[in-house]
Design a protein around this motif. Sequence first.
Motif, PDB file in Angstrom:
ATOM      1  N   PRO A   1      29.207 -36.729 -84.244  1.00 21.17           N
ATOM      2  CA  PRO A   1      28.023 -35.875 -84.034  1.00 21.17           C
ATOM      3  C   PRO A   1      26.783 -36.353 -84.778  1.00 21.17           C
ATOM      4  CG  PRO A   1      29.980 -34.533 -84.446  1.00 21.17           C
ATOM      5  CD  PRO A   1      30.373 -35.956 -84.699  1.00 21.17           C
ATOM      6  N   VAL A   2      26.961 -36.861 -85.991  1.00 21.69           N
ATOM      7  CA  VAL A   2      25.803 -37.286 -86.778  1.00 21.69           C
ATOM      8  C   VAL A   2      25.102 -38.464 -86.103  1.00 21.69           C
ATOM      9  CG1 VAL A   2      25.003 -38.077 -89.028  1.00 21.69           C
ATOM     10  CG2 VAL A   2      26.968 -36.539 -88.875  1.00 21.69           C
ATOM     11  N   TYR A   3      25.869 -39.462 -85.706  1.00 23.21           N
ATOM     12  CA  TYR A   3      25.279 -40.615 -85.030  1.00 23.21           C
ATOM     13  C   TYR A   3      24.726 -40.228 -83.655  1.00 23.21           C
ATOM     14  CZ  TYR A   3      27.275 -43.586 -88.652  1.00 23.21           C
ATOM     15  OH  TYR A   3      27.575 -44.175 -89.855  1.00 23.21           O
ATOM     16  N   SER A   4      25.385 -39.284 -82.998  1.00 20.60           N
ATOM     17  CA  SER A   4      24.894 -38.808 -81.700  1.00 20.60           C
ATOM     18  C   SER A   4      23.505 -38.197 -81.850  1.00 20.60           C
ATOM     19  CB  SER A   4      25.860 -37.767 -81.123  1.00 20.60           C
ATOM     20  OG  SER A   4      27.143 -38.320 -80.911  1.00 20.60           O
ATOM     21  N   LEU A   5      23.340 -37.373 -82.877  1.00 26.78           N
ATOM     22  CA  LEU A   5      22.055 -36.707 -83.109  1.00 26.78           C
ATOM     23  C   LEU A   5      20.972 -37.714 -83.484  1.00 26.78           C
ATOM     24  CD1 LEU A   5      23.485 -33.648 -85.070  1.00 26.78           C
ATOM     25  CD2 LEU A   5      22.391 -33.564 -82.830  1.00 26.78           C
ATOM     26  N   PHE A   6      21.321 -38.672 -84.329  1.00 27.45           N
ATOM     27  CA  PHE A   6      20.345 -39.690 -84.708  1.00 27.45           C
ATOM     28  C   PHE A   6      19.945 -40.547 -83.510  1.00 27.45           C
ATOM     29  CE2 PHE A   6      21.166 -39.033 -89.254  1.00 27.45           C
ATOM     30  CZ  PHE A   6      19.886 -39.238 -89.762  1.00 27.45           C
ATOM     31  N   LEU A   7      20.922 -40.940 -82.718  1.00 28.75           N
ATOM     32  CA  LEU A   7      20.621 -41.781 -81.559  1.00 28.75           C
ATOM     33  C   LEU A   7      19.757 -41.028 -80.561  1.00 28.75           C
ATOM     34  CD1 LEU A   7      21.024 -44.491 -80.211  1.00 28.75           C
ATOM     35  CD2 LEU A   7      23.148 -43.626 -79.189  1.00 28.75           C
ATOM     36  N   GLY A   8      20.081 -39.754 -80.337  1.00 26.90           N
ATOM     37  CA  GLY A   8      19.268 -38.942 -79.436  1.00 26.90           C
ATOM     38  C   GLY A   8      17.837 -38.838 -79.929  1.00 26.90           C
ATOM     39  N   ALA A   9      17.667 -38.636 -81.239  1.00 29.14           N
ATOM     40  CA  ALA A   9      16.322 -38.532 -81.810  1.00 29.14           C
ATOM     41  C   ALA A   9      15.556 -39.842 -81.665  1.00 29.14           C
ATOM     42  CB  ALA A   9      16.421 -38.132 -83.284  1.00 29.14           C
ATOM     43  N   ILE A  10      16.223 -40.956 -81.909  1.00 32.96           N
ATOM     44  CA  ILE A  10      15.571 -42.271 -81.802  1.00 32.96           C
ATOM     45  C   ILE A  10      15.128 -42.552 -80.371  1.00 32.96           C
ATOM     46  CG2 ILE A  10      15.964 -44.765 -81.951  1.00 32.96           C
ATOM     47  CD1 ILE A  10      17.813 -44.146 -84.373  1.00 32.96           C
ATOM     48  N   ILE A  11      16.031 -42.333 -79.410  1.00 34.32           N
ATOM     49  CA  ILE A  11      15.701 -42.585 -78.002  1.00 34.32           C
ATOM     50  C   ILE A  11      14.565 -41.677 -77.557  1.00 34.32           C
ATOM     51  CG2 ILE A  11      16.570 -42.448 -75.635  1.00 34.32           C
ATOM     52  CD1 ILE A  11      17.638 -44.828 -77.262  1.00 34.32           C
ATOM     53  N   GLY A  12      14.601 -40.418 -77.981  1.00 37.42           N
ATOM     54  CA  GLY A  12      13.538 -39.483 -77.614  1.00 37.42           C
ATOM     55  C   GLY A  12      12.185 -39.916 -78.138  1.00 37.42           C
ATOM     56  N   CYS A  13      12.155 -40.380 -79.387  1.00 38.01           N
ATOM     57  CA  CYS A  13      10.901 -40.848 -79.978  1.00 38.01           C
ATOM     58  C   CYS A  13      10.356 -42.069 -79.235  1.00 38.01           C
ATOM     59  CB  CYS A  13      11.106 -41.186 -81.453  1.00 38.01           C
ATOM     60  SG  CYS A  13      11.326 -39.764 -82.539  1.00 38.01           S
ATOM     61  N   LEU A  14      11.217 -43.054 -79.007  1.00 40.53           N
ATOM     62  CA  LEU A  14      10.783 -44.285 -78.349  1.00 40.53           C
ATOM     63  C   LEU A  14      10.353 -44.020 -76.913  1.00 40.53           C
ATOM     64  CD1 LEU A  14      13.494 -46.771 -79.701  1.00 40.53           C
ATOM     65  CD2 LEU A  14      11.137 -46.474 -80.507  1.00 40.53           C
ATOM     66  N   LEU A  15      11.113 -43.149 -76.228  1.00 38.25           N
ATOM     67  CA  LEU A  15      10.763 -42.798 -74.851  1.00 38.25           C
ATOM     68  C   LEU A  15       9.414 -42.075 -74.801  1.00 38.25           C
ATOM     69  CD1 LEU A  15      11.727 -42.714 -71.876  1.00 38.25           C
ATOM     70  CD2 LEU A  15      12.792 -40.510 -72.387  1.00 38.25           C
ATOM     71  N   GLY A  16       9.114 -41.333 -75.867  1.00 38.97           N
ATOM     72  CA  GLY A  16       7.860 -40.594 -75.915  1.00 38.97           C
ATOM     73  C   GLY A  16       6.673 -41.402 -76.375  1.00 38.97           C
ATOM     74  N   GLY A  17       6.865 -42.690 -76.620  1.00 41.28           N
ATOM     75  CA  GLY A  17       5.751 -43.553 -76.964  1.00 41.28           C
ATOM     76  C   GLY A  17       5.565 -43.827 -78.436  1.00 41.28           C
ATOM     77  N   ALA A  18       6.479 -43.342 -79.276  1.00 38.16           N
ATOM     78  CA  ALA A  18       6.364 -43.616 -80.717  1.00 38.16           C
ATOM     79  C   ALA A  18       6.757 -45.061 -80.998  1.00 38.16           C
ATOM     80  CB  ALA A  18       7.264 -42.661 -81.499  1.00 38.16           C
ATOM     81  N   SER A  19       6.101 -45.672 -81.974  1.00 38.07           N
ATOM     82  CA  SER A  19       6.455 -47.027 -82.374  1.00 38.07           C
ATOM     83  C   SER A  19       7.727 -46.986 -83.216  1.00 38.07           C
ATOM     84  CB  SER A  19       5.323 -47.643 -83.188  1.00 38.07           C
ATOM     85  OG  SER A  19       5.168 -46.951 -84.430  1.00 38.07           O
ATOM     86  N   LEU A  20       8.260 -48.157 -83.511  1.00 37.03           N
ATOM     87  CA  LEU A  20       9.472 -48.219 -84.328  1.00 37.03           C
ATOM     88  C   LEU A  20       9.233 -47.626 -85.713  1.00 37.03           C
ATOM     89  CD1 LEU A  20      10.772 -51.798 -83.420  1.00 37.03           C
ATOM     90  CD2 LEU A  20      11.736 -49.594 -82.685  1.00 37.03           C
TER      91      LEU A  20
END
Length: 430
Positions: free
Chosen positions: A28-47
Amino acid sequence: MPNIIVPWYAAITGLLLAIFLILKKMNPVYSLFLGAIIGCLLGGASLSDTVNILVAGTQSIMGTAIRVLAAGMLAGVMMESGAAESIAHAIVKKLGANKALLSLALSTMIITAVGVFIPVAVLIVAPIALSVGRQTGIGKLALLTALSGGGKAGNIISPNPNTIAAANGFKLDLSSVMIAGFIPAVCGLITAVVIASLIKKKGIMVQDSDIEERKEKQLMPLNKALIAPVLSIVLLLINPIGTMLHIQVLTNLKIDAMYILPFASIVGTIAMGHIHQIRDYSKAGLYRVTDTVLILIGAGAIAGLISVSDLSKQVVHLISVSGISGTFLAPISGILMGLAVGSTSTAVILATGSFGNAILATGTAPLAAAVMVHTGATVIDSVPQGNYFHITANSMHMSIKERMKVIPYEFCVGGVMTIVATVLYGFILK
């Protein structure tokens, strides 16, 4: 926090991805982090912006994490010392066989309410329930309905991680959320007992092979077993009582749960005469809450994503144009997150972190929001993707198919608590 607004669809995608991965049994922890990362990048945030968003989000839940760690110490003392088991035996013995289902539900409710986690509370009471069921001819379906229903009722008035998450998610005192959950909890207890009584002859009966041979051991005196939980509850209630009675000294005495729960644990351990075991008790308690704290950190990452998105505004707008009362967003978010992750505490963490701002933006008061999200998370949280489902099935020696039959009755218990909380805090006391 970076000066960036992530589109709502990117935030939703990240949240759904995290839930999907959890359902697929990824950590669950990695799932939540991965979801947050993909959401940020998909939304146009830089690395670099993505890193800053996640860090800011995880920092926002540190207060909750510290209080959960404090609660772990009380849970460790209650479980490892035998205090919880002593309380359960005392209740069952006092009420007797004629009120077997009430005694079992009440035992699990009280043990959970004083700080023992609900799966552990069921594990503690399950051997007693099986023995009672064999003697009285009550089936496993009714027995687990009573245990689980009582546990759910106790869980919304306890200093457990889910209540702490509900309180901190809406910036409230833990004691306020515990008190506000009392009426829904009593209604949940009554519902569990009534339903269990109606189905007590249904399903598989308890067999001799289900009752394990247990070595007789001397139970701790009840007066000693109650010291730690009673002290913690009394101290948690100091501030609300002061506010209610207009006693300025008590009102100003803001003692946080972070201090109260370890203090009560140590005092209780000394009173039991087990001071030399305090290290073992605290270690066991820490072990129990480690997963919850880690999930909190992951949920903080998702909360960081949601906080920089326009999701809250979009949700409020959708509710306003649909004509549905915004009050319903709180219980619905709890119900959906509970169904998704199969855990009350994780559901509350995700619901408050993802929809907390949107719920408050509808005009719902923080305390009402906390109670409605909290009770909503108990409705469908005992699903197969969660640990609670399997722990309770094993404790009652039930197959997966048998355990599935209990879910509709658990749904009724959680549903009643949610309806009562929504009507009471969402409309009557609004």
